[in-house]
Write an enzyme that holds these catalytic residues in place. Structure first.
Site, PDB file in Angstrom:
ATOM      1  N   LEU A  54       0.604  -1.025   0.091  1.00 45.42           N
ATOM      2  CA  LEU A  54       0.082  -0.004  -0.097  1.00 45.42           C
ATOM      3  C   LEU A  54       0.780   1.337  -0.069  1.00 45.42           C
ATOM      4  CD1 LEU A  54      -2.941  -0.971   2.624  1.00 45.42           C
ATOM      5  CD2 LEU A  54      -2.870  -0.942   0.115  1.00 45.42           C
ATOM      6  N   GLY A  55       2.219   1.167   0.375  1.00 50.95           N
ATOM      7  CA  GLY A  55       3.019   2.264   0.441  1.00 50.95           C
ATOM      8  C   GLY A  55       4.097   1.991   1.230  1.00 50.95           C
ATOM      9  N   GLY A  93       7.949   4.106   3.131  1.00 55.91           N
ATOM     10  CA  GLY A  93       8.757   5.187   3.131  1.00 55.91           C
ATOM     11  C   GLY A  93      10.136   4.845   3.935  1.00 55.91           C
ATOM     12  N   GLY A  94      10.746   5.590   4.348  1.00 61.65           N
ATOM     13  CA  GLY A  94      12.383   5.548   4.792  1.00 61.65           C
ATOM     14  C   GLY A  94      12.527   4.617   5.876  1.00 61.65           C
ATOM     15  N   ALA A 151       9.673   2.180   7.053  1.00 61.84           N
ATOM     16  CA  ALA A 151       8.555   1.111   6.973  1.00 61.84           C
ATOM     17  C   ALA A 151       7.714   0.988   5.864  1.00 61.84           C
ATOM     18  CB  ALA A 151       7.902   1.194   8.127  1.00 61.84           C
ATOM     19  N   VAL A 177       3.984  -0.428   4.286  1.00 63.02           N
ATOM     20  CA  VAL A 177       2.574  -0.992   4.529  1.00 63.02           C
ATOM     21  C   VAL A 177       1.991  -1.945   3.693  1.00 63.02           C
ATOM     22  CG1 VAL A 177       0.258  -0.018   5.406  1.00 63.02           C
ATOM     23  CG2 VAL A 177       2.098   1.161   5.849  1.00 63.02           C
ATOM     24  N   LYS A 231       2.013  -2.913   8.966  1.00 64.85           N
ATOM     25  CA  LYS A 231       3.021  -2.198   8.906  1.00 64.85           C
ATOM     26  C   LYS A 231       4.184  -2.566   9.431  1.00 64.85           C
ATOM     27  CE  LYS A 231       4.555   2.765   9.148  1.00 64.85           C
ATOM     28  NZ  LYS A 231       4.131   4.402   9.709  1.00 64.85           N
ATOM     29  N   ASP A 267       2.612  15.490  12.168  1.00 64.42           N
ATOM     30  CA  ASP A 267       2.791  15.110  10.410  1.00 64.42           C
ATOM     31  C   ASP A 267       1.273  14.941  10.081  1.00 64.42           C
ATOM     32  OD1 ASP A 267       4.144  15.072   8.166  1.00 64.42           O
ATOM     33  OD2 ASP A 267       4.403  12.834   8.483  1.00 64.42           O
TER      34      ASP A 267
END
Length: 606
Positions: free
Chosen positions: A16-17, A19-20, A22, A24, A39, A131
């Site tokens: 699903l996505g 990042g730096g 983790a 998901v 996650k 955030d």
């Protein structure tokens, strides 16, 4: 390749996505047979990232609120910690916008209220998010927001060192001024970020843009954002003021009470009684109606003249306005008193009510604004005015019989746009553009500021207004076609060819698009696919349809008024009214219908 299963239970299906810190995944809990989100920490994550990851779990695990994504489980696989969350699949918060009149505008304000309540709960637990962005506020399939992604969460009593070592962590587009400057943070920083998210949702653009992060952060600290209504004139001023209050430079000036948008929503819903068909999106979707099975005739009022197509009733301030012959008529629903303002020629366009003024067009080619009996403003067009004007903020758009759209701002001429055919349908404001359907067979998408053509689409002659709902335009043509059109991607999602001309406006409900025409059939089309769900013989229909509280209301040339439920079952019918060419008007306590001969029928409960 064998699927990855974590802890012998969670089968990963699709990313699903990432990042730096983790990634998901969409996953299936094989033990319970339900979809979840997982996650999972990256295998090469550094110790500070691992600490932030575990901090997120601790933050989420102590939060129990319908507006915050829930942690369901925690585990570790080959030294990589992971946690399991509920899966939220309705998209990001900003997909609710830009702001439009009608149910969609209500959804943004309700969502804003729910996020404010979630933030109040978050802050009461001593947690700052730090955030908040549109992608960190996801929507359920029912449209309810849930705050998520607590990777930068700040537990006031447990992680003060993180603010000292990483104060610039966050997303510059949505970052509070004090966060940009590295100052100590309070819950008011989250409120600023949410104000920036709301600004983008309402207008389609963030409050500040720049060539790089530093340029954006500079503006957050030192410059004032434009009022949201300057970018999207459909945004009510009270809504814009509430958002700008959240974007105050000084934290102590930002309102924190969860009900900030509650009063704004209530006031806006009261205004919406007047505008579902005469409003910017012209969806025919009304917010209130009585239980139709309990309706009975409560009274009749003689309006003293003919009420013909394309007339419409509009409600505001306890009165109903309608063009009747050479008069603008106002009926006081409390006393039954009929007041009228005489005009030099036939009223040929439905009235529009805004800020206490009533706009109405006539066969003499003029559009006029009245306040009570007094004429406040009028403007000359090149030919007969045969469609309701469009009023968006301070702007007024008027279509005339000679194919020209006239635009005014605060009573001064703004621009003229010349279409290739007569303008019989009222303009529609949607997704930041003015849509004009012409009898030359084209739908024009115009820039609302200068009338420049963004694009045009071949449709066929249009006599009835285009309806906007849930990001889609529903276009009825006089020849009987109905198109579902995405105005941003410019794609036709589906089209249906029906029998008979379509004279009156569509009504759009949560599930169906309702259409009736000269063939005498009322149809419910699936809103997403265009497939016919049911059809019902009702009689020749000139008047537009209305939808409220799960029922569609239709009035016919044979003098019938019907309320039909979502399954196509008639739950109320009145007959013998005489030919009807004006759409029914659902109100909280009654449903109104007016015959061609000018007799107003009031159907209420009790």
């Amino acid at each position: 390749m064998a699927p990855v299963v974590l802890a012998g239970r969670y089968r990963l299906e699709a990313p699903l996505g990432s990042g730096g810190m983790a990634e998901v995944w969409r996953a299936v809990d094989e033990r319970l047979g339900r979809k979840v989100a997982v996650k999972l920490l990256h295998p090469r994550a550094l110790p500070p990232e691992r600490e932030r990851f575990l901090l997120e779990v601790r933050a989420l695990s102590r939060l129990f609120h319908p507006g915050i994504v829930q942690v369901l489980d925690l585990g570790e696989e080959e030294g990589r910690p992971f946690f399991v969350m509920e899966l939220v699949e309705g998209g990001t918060f900003d997909r609710l916008g830009p702001f439009e009149e009608g149910p969609e505008g209500d959804a943004i304000l309700r969502g804003a209220e729910e996020v404010m309540e979630a933030l109040a709960h978050l802050h009461a637990q001593g947690i700052l998010h730090r955030d908040l962005t549109p992608k960190n506020i996801l929507l359920t399939r029912e449209g309810h927001p849930k705050v998520m992604d607590f990777g930068l969460a700040y537990l006031l009593q447990e992680s003060r060192h993180l603010t000292r070592t990483g104060y610039t962590l966050g997303t510059p587009t949505y970052m509070a001024p004090e966060q940009a400057k590295g100052l100590p943070l309070t819950p008011k920083a989250d409120l600023y970020s949410f104000g920036a998210v709301l600004y983008r949702t309402l207008t389609g653009r963030p409050p500040f843009e720049g060539e790089n992060d530093q340029a954006i952060l500079f503006q957050h600290v030192y410059e004032e954002p434009k009022p949201p209504e300057a970018l999207n004139p459909a945004v009510p001023r009270a809504v814009g003021e509430a958002v700008l209050a959240l974007l105050a430079k000084h934290p102590e000036e930002r309102p924190s009470h969860p009900g900030l948008f509650r009063g704004v929503l209530a006031g806006f819903q009261a205004l919406r009684l007047a505008t579902p068909r005469a409003g910017a999106s012209r969806s025919g979707h009304y917010p209130f109606a009585p239980e139709p099975r309990r309706l009975a005739l409560k009274g009749r009022v003689d309006l003293g003249g003919e009420a013909a197509w394309p007339g419409e009733m509009v409600y505001a301030g306890g009165r109903v306005f309608l063009g009747v012959g050479r008069s603008l008529v106002a009926v006081d629903l409390l006393t039954g008193e009929v007041a009228r303002v005489a005009l030099p020629d036939e009223v040929t366009a439905p009235p529009v009510v805004r800020k206490g003024g009533v706009y109405v067009g006539a066969w003499d080619g003029r559009v006029r604004r009245f306040r009570g009996q007094s004429l406040e403003w009028s403007a000359e067009t090149g030919a007969e005015v045969t469609a309701a004007c469009l009023v968006v903020g301070e702007r007024v758009y008027v279509g005339s019989r000679d194919g020209t759209l006239y635009a005014y701002e605060k009573d001064r001429p703004l621009f003229r746009f010349r279409a290739g055919g007569h303008l019989s349908a009222s303009p529609t404001f949607y997704r930041g553009m003015v849509f004009v359907g012409s009898e030359d067979g084209w739908l024009y998408a115009l820039d609302p500021k200068d009338g420049g053509v963004r694009y045009k689409v071949r449709t066929g002659p249009v006599h009835a207004p285009v309806a906007g709902y849930k990001g889609v335009l529903y276009i009825p043509t006089w020849q009987g076609e109905v198109y579902a059109f995405d105005p941003l991607s410019r794609e036709t999602l589906w089209s249906v060819a029906l029998e008979g001309e379509i004279w009156g406006g569509l009504a759009v409900g949560e599930e169906h698009v309702y259409v009736a025409g000269w063939d005498g059939v009322l149809r419910a089309l699936d809103r997403l696919t265009g497939e016919e769900v049911w059809s019902l013989e009702v009689g020749k229909t000139t008047a537009g349809l209305a939808y409220a509280q799960g029922h569609v209301y239709a009035a016919t040339e044979e003098g019938r008024l019907l309320a039909v439920d979502r399954r196509g079952q008639v739950v109320f019918e009145a007959s013998g009214l005489g030919p009807v060419q004006v759409p029914p008007l659902p109100l909280p306590e009654e449903v109104l219908v007016v015959s061609l001969s000018g007799r107003l029928y009031r159907f209420g409960v009790g």
